[in-house]
Design a protein around this motif. Structure first.
Motif, PDB file in Angstrom:
ATOM      1  N   VAL A  26       0.837  -1.209   0.000  1.00 29.08           N
ATOM      2  CA  VAL A  26       0.000   0.000   0.000  1.00 29.08           C
ATOM      3  C   VAL A  26       0.871   1.259   0.000  1.00 29.08           C
ATOM      4  O   VAL A  26       0.547   2.263  -0.637  1.00 29.08           O
ATOM      5  CB  VAL A  26      -0.968  -0.016   1.217  1.00 29.08           C
ATOM      6  N   VAL A  27       2.006   1.198   0.710  1.00 33.98           N
ATOM      7  CA  VAL A  27       2.871   2.380   0.795  1.00 33.98           C
ATOM      8  C   VAL A  27       3.756   2.493  -0.459  1.00 33.98           C
ATOM      9  O   VAL A  27       4.475   3.465  -0.637  1.00 33.98           O
ATOM     10  CB  VAL A  27       3.688   2.348   2.109  1.00 33.98           C
ATOM     11  N   GLY A  28       3.687   1.490  -1.351  1.00 35.09           N
ATOM     12  CA  GLY A  28       4.359   1.606  -2.640  1.00 35.09           C
ATOM     13  C   GLY A  28       5.662   0.843  -2.764  1.00 35.09           C
ATOM     14  O   GLY A  28       6.452   1.094  -3.668  1.00 35.09           O
ATOM     15  N   PHE A  29       5.900  -0.096  -1.857  1.00 34.82           N
ATOM     16  CA  PHE A  29       7.102  -0.926  -1.958  1.00 34.82           C
ATOM     17  C   PHE A  29       6.771  -2.264  -2.624  1.00 34.82           C
ATOM     18  O   PHE A  29       5.661  -2.784  -2.472  1.00 34.82           O
ATOM     19  CB  PHE A  29       7.675  -1.210  -0.564  1.00 34.82           C
ATOM     20  N   ASP A  30       7.766  -2.819  -3.317  1.00 37.72           N
ATOM     21  CA  ASP A  30       7.656  -4.203  -3.766  1.00 37.72           C
ATOM     22  C   ASP A  30       8.098  -5.083  -2.602  1.00 37.72           C
ATOM     23  O   ASP A  30       9.015  -4.732  -1.865  1.00 37.72           O
ATOM     24  CB  ASP A  30       8.568  -4.443  -4.975  1.00 37.72           C
ATOM     25  N   VAL A  31       7.446  -6.221  -2.462  1.00 36.99           N
ATOM     26  CA  VAL A  31       7.709  -7.078  -1.309  1.00 36.99           C
ATOM     27  C   VAL A  31       8.688  -8.190  -1.685  1.00 36.99           C
ATOM     28  O   VAL A  31       8.509  -8.876  -2.687  1.00 36.99           O
ATOM     29  CB  VAL A  31       6.393  -7.684  -0.782  1.00 36.99           C
ATOM     30  N   ILE A  32       9.730  -8.339  -0.873  1.00 29.36           N
ATOM     31  CA  ILE A  32      10.694  -9.423  -1.047  1.00 29.36           C
ATOM     32  C   ILE A  32      10.539 -10.357   0.149  1.00 29.36           C
ATOM     33  O   ILE A  32      10.634  -9.924   1.297  1.00 29.36           O
ATOM     34  CB  ILE A  32      12.149  -8.883  -1.066  1.00 29.36           C
ATOM     35  N   GLU A  33      10.275 -11.627  -0.138  1.00 28.07           N
ATOM     36  CA  GLU A  33      10.033 -12.570   0.950  1.00 28.07           C
ATOM     37  C   GLU A  33      11.337 -13.193   1.439  1.00 28.07           C
ATOM     38  O   GLU A  33      12.159 -13.621   0.636  1.00 28.07           O
ATOM     39  CB  GLU A  33       9.079 -13.659   0.450  1.00 28.07           C
ATOM     40  N   VAL A  34      11.505 -13.249   2.750  1.00 26.71           N
ATOM     41  CA  VAL A  34      12.682 -13.884   3.346  1.00 26.71           C
ATOM     42  C   VAL A  34      12.242 -15.225   3.923  1.00 26.71           C
ATOM     43  O   VAL A  34      11.201 -15.316   4.587  1.00 26.71           O
ATOM     44  CB  VAL A  34      13.277 -13.013   4.476  1.00 26.71           C
ATOM     45  N   LYS A  35      13.034 -16.255   3.669  1.00 29.84           N
ATOM     46  CA  LYS A  35      12.647 -17.602   4.098  1.00 29.84           C
ATOM     47  C   LYS A  35      12.903 -17.822   5.589  1.00 29.84           C
ATOM     48  O   LYS A  35      13.780 -17.207   6.176  1.00 29.84           O
ATOM     49  CB  LYS A  35      13.460 -18.633   3.312  1.00 29.84           C
ATOM     50  N   SER A  36      12.147 -18.765   6.155  1.00 20.90           N
ATOM     51  CA  SER A  36      12.418 -19.227   7.510  1.00 20.90           C
ATOM     52  C   SER A  36      13.335 -20.436   7.424  1.00 20.90           C
ATOM     53  O   SER A  36      13.278 -21.197   6.464  1.00 20.90           O
ATOM     54  CB  SER A  36      11.121 -19.648   8.197  1.00 20.90           C
ATOM     55  N   ASN A  37      14.171 -20.626   8.448  1.00 22.56           N
ATOM     56  CA  ASN A  37      15.032 -21.803   8.471  1.00 22.56           C
ATOM     57  C   ASN A  37      14.325 -22.965   9.175  1.00 22.56           C
ATOM     58  O   ASN A  37      13.156 -22.847   9.573  1.00 22.56           O
ATOM     59  CB  ASN A  37      16.395 -21.469   9.102  1.00 22.56           C
ATOM     60  N   SER A  38      15.036 -24.080   9.340  1.00 21.34           N
ATOM     61  CA  SER A  38      14.391 -25.276   9.892  1.00 21.34           C
ATOM     62  C   SER A  38      13.995 -25.098  11.357  1.00 21.34           C
ATOM     63  O   SER A  38      13.212 -25.874  11.894  1.00 21.34           O
ATOM     64  CB  SER A  38      15.332 -26.481   9.749  1.00 21.34           C
ATOM     65  N   ARG A  39      14.523 -24.060  12.000  1.00 17.43           N
ATOM     66  CA  ARG A  39      14.140 -23.802  13.394  1.00 17.43           C
ATOM     67  C   ARG A  39      12.984 -22.807  13.486  1.00 17.43           C
ATOM     68  O   ARG A  39      12.606 -22.370  14.578  1.00 17.43           O
ATOM     69  CB  ARG A  39      15.332 -23.284  14.184  1.00 17.43           C
ATOM     70  N   GLY A  40      12.424 -22.417  12.328  1.00 16.39           N
ATOM     71  CA  GLY A  40      11.275 -21.514  12.337  1.00 16.39           C
ATOM     72  C   GLY A  40      11.661 -20.053  12.500  1.00 16.39           C
ATOM     73  O   GLY A  40      10.814 -19.213  12.788  1.00 16.39           O
TER      74      GLY A  40
END
Lengths: 127, 484
Positions: free
Chosen positions: B178-192
């Motif tokens: 909404v504020v105009g940024f593109d979203v980059i997803e960061v992964k979770s590791n095996s410990r969550g």
């Protein structure tokens, strides 16, 4: 999981069928299975110019609302209006019922898509 | 099913009569242009006073809130709202004032706002606080607008991307978008937890910041938070704290000390004001000093023993809400903080964590716990065992819980866990109540083993039984058809 051998695939779980300068685009069996019962499809407007990566349609199920992305740049030349009244067709037969047909600008973009084998491996990793 | 009040219409039931006018009648059609006049009288139900009262009292009995029973909705912190908060908010000095009154005539209310800004700054480790945002997502938007203003003011116009973990609340990517940024997803590791290597590989001069919840939506503390902050700050980004889960750490550790630059809080979660049903909410935003100039106007400041509104903040992103936020809610949260005091705030967090860990340990007997180690205020269980062995899903278990008189936990979230049941008991529940819940969960697990059809058909005793969600979504009937 049904992954036809004659199609190409994206990491967003769309399938692409190439027909000359045109591509047919829909969602995969994996996508419809994970979305659950699809209740609404918002189609792209005809003649819309799309850039690869653009969201061109929205699929709404009882669980989630998801965008459908075009992996190619081009122009929307057909949208499957049947889905407006019968969104369940995407559950019943996701590969026969395309969402849109796009006239592609640059066939080179098809080279970035996944083969059936690569997509099968990708889905296995997601499970 | 209850009848709609329109279906209770009986001509002549309404026994009220309007006395004859003691002033001359005016012909409405002669004084108001026809385009503003309705063509037919509104179809209001004809119903007696007592039947109208019964209708709404009957509906109120069907509502379920934390005042009725246990409400373990994960990440929502449905803690009890102490009634002293209501008393304070209704004091005439707070309830009978008007936002257009001159500040010098409402110094008590101004002092409360000023103190609240300082208390929240102290609790979060921030330097300046705005109380204006109306709720959590609104606070998020305000915080991310502040981040954008900071980069733009430095002529750093290339930062077009916001990072969000794959376990984040859905509001985080929505806000960034909404504020105009593109979203980059960061992964979770095996410990969550946030995968530090994935985070590093995605850092670039285009990254405006990272939006993070700590503890995260699995109820796990991000142990590498200082390393995460270093990665973000070294690349010129800012670190945003989603305060939805502050209840686990308040009075113990502070986002400001962990390296966060911006924080939003949910007074309607952490600070016990009513939640749901329109609340309304309140989502204050705190920032470190280097972002203070960008906060919305006005802030309340103290000048020569008087409290005044400071509008002279030229870098401000402007107003985000009319007047000064949801004032009554701020009074309630202020009352809560003063009633508990510094020690009480810490106790509440510790009790919340203890309650969650007690449930996690006890539920293990019957349910799969994907990240089974010490959690904070909430944890995630799943219906994996029940689904694999008996075809019973999380949705079925949630529906069956309503038969046992409990509000179900959050289900199917976070998205990185299949068949998730996200359980947050909060500190206000007694051990006896937690045991009641465990007994119900255990009974449902037993039913899933021996009579799964009971669970998959649930709810069986509720006012509304299993809803056909597909038909309801495909052919929604959202309007009562008028049969007058």
């Amino acid at each position: 999981m049904n992954i036809p051998k004659n199609l190409l695939y994206t990491s967003e779980h769309e399938w692409i069928r190439v027909d000359g300068d045109q591509v047919y685009l829909g969602i995969t069996d994996f996508a419809q299975h994970h979305l659950g019962d699809i209740v609404f499809v918002e189609l792209p407007e005809l003649d819309t110019e799309v850039v690869s990566g653009d969201s061109i349609a929205v699929v709404e199920s009882v669980k989630a609302v998801s965008s459908v992305y075009s992996p190619v740049s081009g122009t929307v030349v057909e949208n499957n209006e049947e889905l407006e009244d019968s969104p369940e067709l995407l559950n019943e037969d996701p590969y026969t019922n395309h969402i849109a047909v796009i006239n592609i600008d640059n066939p080179d973009q098809l080279e970035d898509l996944m083969s059936p084998a690569a997509y099968e491996a990708f889905c296995a990793e997601q499970e | 099913m209850s009848k709609l009040i329109f279906e209770k219409n009986h001509k002549g039931s309404n026994s009220f009569t309007i006395p004859p006018a003691d002033i001359p009648e005016v012909d409405i059609a002669a004084t108001i242009p026809p385009s503003f006049l309705r063509e037919a009288a509104p179809h209001l139900p004809d119903i007696s006073e007592v039947e109208a009262v019964r209708h709404f009292v009957d509906l109120s009995h069907k509502a379920y809130g934390v005042d009725n029973g246990f409400y373990p909705l994960g990440s929502c912190t449905m803690k009890y709202s102490p009634k002293i908060n209501e008393w304070a908010a209704r004091l005439p000095g707070f309830s009978n004032i008007h936002p257009y009154q001159p500040a010098q005539t409402v110094q008590g209310a101004m002092e409360l706002l000023y103190n609240m800004q300082n208390l929240l700054a102290e609790i979060t480790g921030m330097d300046a606080v705005t109380l204006q945002p109306a709720a959590g997502a609104h606070g998020e938007m305000t915080g991310v607008m502040v981040i954008k203003a900071y980069h733009q003011h430095r002529n750093d116009h290339h930062r077009t991307k916001m990072m969000v973990p794959d376990s984040a609340h859905g509001t985080n990517p929505a806000t960034a978008n909404v504020v105009g940024f593109d979203v980059i997803e960061v992964k979770s590791n095996s410990r969550g937890l946030v995968d530090l290597e994935d985070l590093k590989s995605k850092m670039s001069p285009e990254i405006a910041g990272l939006m993070l919840t700590n503890p995260n939506t699995l109820g796990l503390f991000e142990e590498e938070i200082q390393d995460i902050a270093a990665v973000i700050h070294e690349a010129g980004g800012l670190l945003y704290y989603d305060g939805a889960n502050l209840n686990a750490i308040m009075g113990i550790s502070r986002p400001g000390d962990m390296g966060f630059d911006v924080v939003h809080l949910n007074l309607h979660k952490t600070f016990s004001t009513p939640h749901g049903g329109g609340g309304p909410g309140s989502g204050p935003v705190g920032v470190k000093s280097h972002l203070a100039d960008y906060l919305p106007v006005p802030l309340v400041v103290k000048e020569n023993d008087k409290y005044v509104f400071d509008y002279n903040r030229p870098q401000s992103i402007g107003k985000v809400k009319n007047f000064y936020g949801n004032f009554g809610v701020i009074v309630k949260a202020y009352t809560y903080i003063l009633a508990l005091g510094a020690e009480g705030i810490k106790d509440a967090a510790q009790q919340a964590v203890l309650n969650a860990n007690y449930l996690r340990q006890q539920l293990k007997k019957d349910y799969h716990i994907p990240f089974d180690r010490l959690c904070k205020h909430e944890f995630v269980a799943t219906a994996k065992t029940q689904m694999d062995e008996n075809g019973v899903t999380t949705l079925d278990i949630a529906k069956r819980l309503t038969d046992y008189g409990f509000h179900p936990p959050t289900v199917y979230f976070p998205l990185i866990v299949k068949e998730a049941l996200m359980i947050e008991p909060t500190e206000t529940e007694t051990k006896e109540r937690l045991d009641d819940f465990l007994q119900a969960m255990s009974a449902i697990a037993e039913e899933a083993r021996n009579h799964p059809e009971i669970v998959t058909a649930a709810p069986n005793n509720a006012v509304i039984t299993r809803v056909d969600e597909v038909t309801a979504a495909r052919n929604p009937i959202v309007k009562w058809e008028d049969n007058f």
